[in-house]
Scaffold this active site. Sequence first.
Site, PDB file in Angstrom:
ATOM      1  N   HIS A 181      -8.023   4.768   3.867  1.00  0.00           N
ATOM      2  CA  HIS A 181      -8.164   5.602   5.060  1.00  0.00           C
ATOM      3  C   HIS A 181      -9.617   5.837   5.492  1.00  0.00           C
ATOM      4  CE1 HIS A 181      -3.993   6.342   4.351  1.00  0.00           C
ATOM      5  NE2 HIS A 181      -3.910   7.276   5.269  1.00  0.00           N
ATOM      6  N   CYS A 236      -4.170  -1.126  -1.970  1.00  0.00           N
ATOM      7  CA  CYS A 236      -4.321   0.320  -2.114  1.00  0.00           C
ATOM      8  C   CYS A 236      -5.304   0.537  -3.256  1.00  0.00           C
ATOM      9  CB  CYS A 236      -2.968   0.937  -2.458  1.00  0.00           C
ATOM     10  SG  CYS A 236      -3.017   2.680  -2.907  1.00  0.00           S
ATOM     11  N   ASP A 292       0.875  -1.176   0.000  1.00  0.00           N
ATOM     12  CA  ASP A 292       0.000   0.000   0.000  1.00  0.00           C
ATOM     13  C   ASP A 292       0.910   1.223   0.000  1.00  0.00           C
ATOM     14  OD1 ASP A 292      -2.250   1.710   0.302  1.00  0.00           O
ATOM     15  OD2 ASP A 292      -2.006   1.733   2.465  1.00  0.00           O
TER      16      ASP A 292
HETATM   17  N1  DGL Z   1      -3.884   4.050  -0.097  1.00  0.00           N
HETATM   18  C1  DGL Z   1      -4.603   5.096  -0.802  1.00  0.00           C
HETATM   19  C2  DGL Z   1      -5.885   4.500  -1.412  1.00  0.00           C
HETATM   20  O1  DGL Z   1      -6.422   3.524  -0.923  1.00  0.00           O
HETATM   21  C3  DGL Z   1      -4.965   6.254   0.102  1.00  0.00           C
HETATM   22  C4  DGL Z   1      -3.803   7.036   0.597  1.00  0.00           C
HETATM   23  C5  DGL Z   1      -2.992   7.669  -0.528  1.00  0.00           C
HETATM   24  O2  DGL Z   1      -3.486   8.638  -1.143  1.00  0.00           O
HETATM   25  O3  DGL Z   1      -1.913   7.183  -0.762  1.00  0.00           O
HETATM   26  O4  DGL Z   1      -6.367   5.042  -2.369  1.00  0.00           O
END
Ligand code: DGL
Length: 262
Positions: A180, A67, A3
């Site tokens: 998040h 992610c 992630d």
């Molecule tokens: N991990 C990202 C997502 O799930 C959120 C955080 C980021 O912008 O890196 O889209």
Amino acid sequence: MFDSGFGGLTVARAVIDLLPNENLIYFADTGRFPYGSRSAAEVTDFSNQIADLLLTQHRPKLIVVACNTASAVALGELAARVDVPVIGVLRPGLESLLKVTVTSRVAVIATVGTIASGAYQRLAAQMAPQVELSCAACPGFVEFVERGETDSDQVRVLAQRLLAPLREAKVDALLLACTHYPFLARPIAEVMGRDVVLVSSADETAFAVQRTLRSLGQSRDCEEVGTHRFVSSGDADSFARLGRILLGSNGPELNDVECHPW
Ligand code: DGL
């Protein structure tokens, strides 16, 4: 699994709980966080680079892209480049969403990069053409969570503004399609109202991992509990501190974080 930071640990938690015997390496690209506001080309480059690192150093039998932004923009290219199965969070997330909707009016909220990619819109049209999907990018949400501000008046004001079109669309289910956003479940639920079910992709992603390993005959069927390693490209201490809260304090899993600066 990788992630952009610690948010994907919600997926790690679900995988560890469902498949305790599997060995897991979690790579957090905290040194280059966030991904959500970056271009698709940049996120794809980062994802390829992490996959190469995981493959050469750890030889995993499967990679999970924990992610949403990376899954949305990089999954296709990544899956074509590597010779192990690659599982993203989009399909599992949409599967959860489609399971709970009654009216077939659903919503996805995510980072600017994820929504702009059109990946959820395309996949939803493929999986359930009858469904009416409303999407909203929520710039600012990730920053609030990073500051530990998950229930303030400011978060509510922003949520009211960003989610207004989804309320107007009268959706009955909403996918938190960013690692998040589960932390903002309370203000989001308050703004959306009691009749809207909030879902996230973590559990369904863990089931997808289980199904894939079983179908390939690669499940680690033994008595021994798997090892769990965590690697961060940024500050390892702050990742461990935040990560422990996210992963749950009762797990022994996040004792050591290895550092891999680029
Ligand atoms: N991990 C990202 C997502 O799930 C959120 C955080 C980021 O912008 O890196 O889209």
